[in-house]
Design a protein around this motif. Structure first.
Motif, PDB file in Angstrom:
ATOM      1  N   LEU A 177       0.650  -0.984  -0.374  1.00  0.00           N
ATOM      2  CA  LEU A 177       0.182   0.088  -0.018  1.00  0.00           C
ATOM      3  C   LEU A 177       1.077   1.404   0.099  1.00  0.00           C
TER       4      LEU A 177
ATOM      5  N   THR B 114      -6.837   3.753  -2.059  1.00  0.00           N
ATOM      6  CA  THR B 114      -5.884   2.750  -1.295  1.00  0.00           C
ATOM      7  C   THR B 114      -5.293   3.235  -2.903  1.00  0.00           C
TER       8      THR B 114
ATOM      9  N   VAL C  28      -2.178   1.160  -4.980  1.00  0.00           N
ATOM     10  CA  VAL C  28      -1.567  -0.256  -4.559  1.00  0.00           C
ATOM     11  C   VAL C  28      -0.482  -0.475  -5.081  1.00  0.00           C
TER      12      VAL C  28
ATOM     13  N   CYS D  18       1.541  -3.467  -7.192  1.00  0.00           N
ATOM     14  CA  CYS D  18       1.406  -4.462  -7.174  1.00  0.00           C
ATOM     15  C   CYS D  18       2.365  -5.664  -8.477  1.00  0.00           C
TER      16      CYS D  18
ATOM     17  N   TYR E 200      -6.148 -10.980  -4.831  1.00  0.00           N
ATOM     18  CA  TYR E 200      -6.382  -9.410  -3.273  1.00  0.00           C
ATOM     19  C   TYR E 200      -7.847  -9.345  -2.264  1.00  0.00           C
ATOM     20  N   SER E 201      -7.238  -9.169  -1.381  1.00  0.00           N
ATOM     21  CA  SER E 201      -8.135  -8.641  -0.749  1.00  0.00           C
ATOM     22  C   SER E 201      -8.130  -7.689   0.416  1.00  0.00           C
ATOM     23  N   PHE E 202      -8.805  -6.635   0.573  1.00  0.00           N
ATOM     24  CA  PHE E 202      -8.974  -5.895   1.162  1.00  0.00           C
ATOM     25  C   PHE E 202      -9.434  -5.617   2.359  1.00  0.00           C
TER      26      PHE E 202
ATOM     27  N   ILE F 220      -3.910  -4.854   3.126  1.00  0.00           N
ATOM     28  CA  ILE F 220      -4.464  -5.801   2.056  1.00  0.00           C
ATOM     29  C   ILE F 220      -3.499  -7.495   1.922  1.00  0.00           C
TER      30      ILE F 220
ATOM     31  N   LYS G 286      -3.186 -11.828   0.448  1.00  0.00           N
ATOM     32  CA  LYS G 286      -3.223 -12.406  -0.559  1.00  0.00           C
ATOM     33  C   LYS G 286      -2.573 -13.997   0.204  1.00  0.00           C
TER      34      LYS G 286
ATOM     35  N   LYS H  25      -0.163  -2.759   5.486  1.00  0.00           N
ATOM     36  CA  LYS H  25      -1.193  -2.942   6.205  1.00  0.00           C
ATOM     37  C   LYS H  25      -1.268  -0.961   6.383  1.00  0.00           C
TER      38      LYS H  25
END
Length: 831
Positions: A208, A229, A231, A233, A239-241, A288, A290, A297
């Motif tokens: 992040l 946000t 990001v 990558c 991905y999960s937020f 965030i 995975k 964070k």
């Protein structure tokens, strides 16, 4: 293995999994050393730090603040300096997919080498530098070296290449704190060094880069937000937020992208400035992941509020005021300069003291002036917590600047770094392009002074417009949400010599002090928003003792003169003092009267501004603080000691204020009438009784009147006016005063005094001032005759009020902190 040990290992393993994916390791505490570039002798260095503080740490120079030492230390800025440290990299750290070294502040021209490979050439004190080091880092021992070029010499070389001379000397060519080159309140210490933390940063898969938000809707029932946000990558995928308790799955591509997630708060509590309500803050944890594994964070803390800068045409000109949560707010505060000449010396405790001073003084705004630095995060967080709005200048002041693409590009990245860092703070009320650059070009005669051709003038002004009217606002537009994007190109918008400066925009009024106009001129020269005005006051005698010997306690000693940076500062104080006070001969008494003079000037100015509400909607005096021990315009000195002016500011910024004005017949230079106004900035209307009396200095009441008053909220009430025929005892003016008291329905009192003559013309008698301690936090003072400007001192004691006028037969209770003991009391009567 016990159950307890097993649980500890599980917790440790989980936290280890989290931090191994994205973590930072400080290098600031490594074994840093420094040397002059041409030397082979290393000395210990402290990071964050500056070369001046490191030389002092190693006893290689004397205290820069003492005596006239400043002049003896100018050689430092012309040298090249090298900082170096060794650090180790573990096998685990080396396996991280991405490795960076991060410099949060390099001052200023720096070449960075990692294991003898050049990895960065920095050229801006105000930027954050992130350097990918995968190719250069080694397992085991590594060497980080930073070579600093002389900023002043580099800037002079750049200036020599310019086809014309720019106002502001060499400092305009280098993106570095301008005040380091000297100001009319500060020394010249052009520093170099790693002035903020340095760290290694490791991350895997994604990180992040920044977090911000937009406020889509805000009312008493709901706040609808959009959390944004940015990001970076490294590997595309799912991905999960997580935002607090809310989760959302997102498909990310490789590279940098923005993820927006809506978030709703029911029954939100708003953030308010000091004095108008609570500073409610909301904290969000953004993570965030995975496949369930935590990658990174960040924390986001916000305050829910609306701020508008309202500029509307009216019959006189154009308004300039702020509305917070739909309410017009008169801004009460001060201009703020860097609190240290060497900023790495700054402590959280000192930030707390400064912001607490603002809160105690009933302020709601501070202007971070454009000739210093963008402040540390702690400063803005404290402002968030205490309800102090911030007028944030970008770091340009009193000069003109280059317009070449390289300079502009550098500035744009600086602005981007700072705006991304600061944008989420609810305290930020305004972004301002510069301090006094527009005014300088139009009113200070630069074209004639520097003999510019027509083509030169066109180029210079086009450069100004490009930087402050195009490039900086465009960067803001690309980052800041619309509801938080308030930009003002230059402060002031019009110079103080122009009539329009008092009818529109913000105003810097310097007719008093620079123009040598009488203090009473403050009552006539009132603009829509007074963002600068001021008067010098000497610091406490204890402060003089920190830089001068007992034999040097006089205005002509070299040490005392070295700590007055205004060319005619003491002469100006003397001239004004002679107008209104009897000039004392003893140095300590002279300090005391200089502080009374400064306090009187602030009283006249602030009362004029506030009683002109809503025409005038802001009063920010110059200046709140100092960067070293000095005689200056500050209301608190370098050590945080309050001058008389700070106590007066506290009184003059009270939510309720009685203003008593003498209206003169200008043709006859006589007092024509007395006008009493009451300012009520409270949230509610107030009913009460106004009592007005004329008393002599022995306490005898000569005349009185009273009137029932209704004070409307956020309004100035014209409470009472007495014509010349109604003002008795004109021959006794040197022996009497007007005393006004407003008592509301709750029995709360607000009072004010008015003197018909200047302090030097009052018939002040020797008072018998007595005191007694009521308890461990309160002391009661009384006097048999008017005691003017009573100054109370006690070893280790801090008084809530001071430099007060003590009326005869009054019992004044003052709150204090510290251990009660012997008090030393001085009044103007004693002189």
């Amino acid at each position: 293995m016990s159950k307890k040990c097993y649980l500890i290992l599980i917790l440790f393993f989980n936290s280890f999994i989290g931090w191994t994916q994205n973590w930072e390791r400080s290098l600031s505490k490594e074994n840093w050393k420094v040397q002059k570039f041409s030397d082979n002798v290393w000395s210990k260095a402290h990071i964050p730090g500056t070369i001046h503080t490191d030389l002092l740490l190693n006893h290689q120079i004397q205290d820069p603040f003492y005596g006239n030492n400043e002049s003896q230390l100018q050689w430092i800025e012309e040298q090249y300096w090298v900082y170096q440290a060794k650090f180790s990299i573990s096998k685990k750290e080396l396996t991280a997919q991405n490795k960076e070294v991060v410099f949060y502040g390099l001052d200023t021209y720096a070449s960075v080498y990692l294991n003898d490979s050049l990895v960065l050439e920095a050229n801006n004190m105000f930027r954050t530098w992130r350097i990918p080091i995968n190719k250069f880092i080694l397992q085991g021992s590594n060497t980080l070296r930073v070579e600093f070029e002389s900023s002043s010499l580099k800037a002079k070389k750049t200036a020599a290449l310019s086809p014309f001379v720019l106002p502001g000397d060499e400092k305009v060519y280098v993106r570095k704190a301008p005040y380091q080159f000297g100001w009319d309140w500060g020394p010249r210490f052009v520093t170099a060094g790693i002035w903020k933390n340095v760290a290694l940063h490791f991350w895997n898969s994604a990180q992040l880069e920044s977090v911000s938000y937009t406020q889509e809707k805000l009312n008493d029932k709901v706040a609808q937000l959009k959390i944004k946000t940015t990001v970076k990558c490294d590997k595309a995928g799912i991905y999960s937020f997580e935002i607090n308790d809310k989760k959302q799955t997102v498909s990310l591509k490789k590279g940098i992208q923005i993820v927006e997630i809506p978030y709703q708060i029911n029954n939100p509590k708003k953030w308010w400035p000091n004095g108008l309500g609570a500073q409610n803050l909301y904290t969000f944890s953004i993570q965030i992941r995975k496949k369930g594994e935590l990658l990174d964070k960040k924390k986001l803390q916000i305050g829910l509020r609306t701020i508008e800068l309202v500029q509307e045409k009216d019959a006189i000109g154009k308004s300039f005021y702020f509305k917070v949560n739909g309410r017009k707010v008169f801004m009460k505060g001060a201009n703020y300069i860097p609190p240290e000449s060497f900023m790495p010396k700054m402590t959280y405790k000192k930030y707390e003291t400064i912001i607490e001073t603002a809160v105690k003084s009933n302020m709601n705004m501070i202007r971070v002036w454009g000739g210093g630095v963008y402040e540390n995060d702690a400063f803005y967080t404290l402002c968030d917590q205490k309800g102090i709005l911030v007028w944030q200048d970008f770091m340009f002041a009193c000069a003109l600047f280059p317009g070449d693409d390289a300079f502009i590009s550098n500035v744009k990245q600086e602005v981007r770094d700072q705006v991304v860092r600061l944008q989420n703070h609810p305290c930020i009320a305004l972004w301002c392009g510069n301090n006094e650059v527009d005014e300088g070009w139009k009113n200070w005669g630069w074209q004639k002074q520097y003999n510019y051709s027509k083509n030169d003038s066109t180029t210079i002004w086009n450069n100004y417009q490009r930087l402050f009217e195009k490039e900086i606002p465009s960067v803001l537009d690309s980052i800041v949400s619309k509801e938080n994007n308030r930009y003002w190109p230059s402060s002031p918008s019009i110079g103080w010599g122009k009539k329009e400066s008092l009818t529109q925009g913000d105003s810097h009024y310097w007719g008093v002090w620079w123009g040598m106009e009488p203090l009473e001129t403050y009552s006539k020269k009132i603009g829509r928003f007074m963002s600068e005005y001021g008067f010098q006051g000497m610091p406490d005698y204890k402060t003089f003792k920190t830089f001068a010997k007992p034999t040097e306690m006089n205005l002509t000693s070299e040490s005392v003169k070295a700590h007055q940076k205004h060319l005619t500062g003491y002469e100006t104080i003397q001239t004004y003092m002679e107008r209104d006070y009897k000039v004392p001969t003893a140095f300590e008494d002279y300090i005391y009267v200089s502080q009374l003079l400064q306090a009187l000037s602030f009283k006249i100015a602030i009362e004029a501004h506030r009683s002109a509400m809503p025409y005038c909607m802001g009063s920010l005096y110059w200046q709140l603080n100092d960067c070293w021990p000095v005689t200056s315009w500050s209301s608190t000195d370098y050590y945080g000691r309050w001058k008389a002016a700070q106590y007066q500011v506290k009184r003059s910024f009270e939510s309720k204020l009685i203003v008593i004005k003498g209206v003169e017949n200008t043709d006859k230079n006589e007092l024509n009438s007395i006008k009493v106004q009451i300012v009520n900035e409270g949230l509610n209307n107030e009913k009460g009784m106004l009592k007005l009396s004329i008393i002599n200095f022995e306490g005898t009441e000569l005349w009185k009147n009273s009137k029932s008053i209704l004070l409307q909220s956020n309004t100035v009430t014209n409470a009472m006016e007495l014509s010349n025929l109604e003002i008795p005892y004109t021959k006794l003016w040197k022996d009497c005063l007007i005393h006004a008291v407003f008592i509301n329905s709750k029995g709360e009192k607000t009072s004010a005094n008015y003197y018909f003559l200047s302090p030097k013309d009052l018939n002040l008698q020797k008072p018998n001032i007595t005191y007694k301690f009521i308890d461990n936090n309160h002391v009661e003072l009384s006097t048999n005759t008017l005691a003017k400007d009573v100054f109370i001192q006690g070893e280790g004691i801090e008084f809530e009020d001071n430099y007060i006028d003590l009326l005869p037969n009054e019992k004044r209770v003052i709150t204090f902190k510290g251990k009660k003991g012997l008090l030393k009391i001085k009044s103007l009567n004693d002189l």
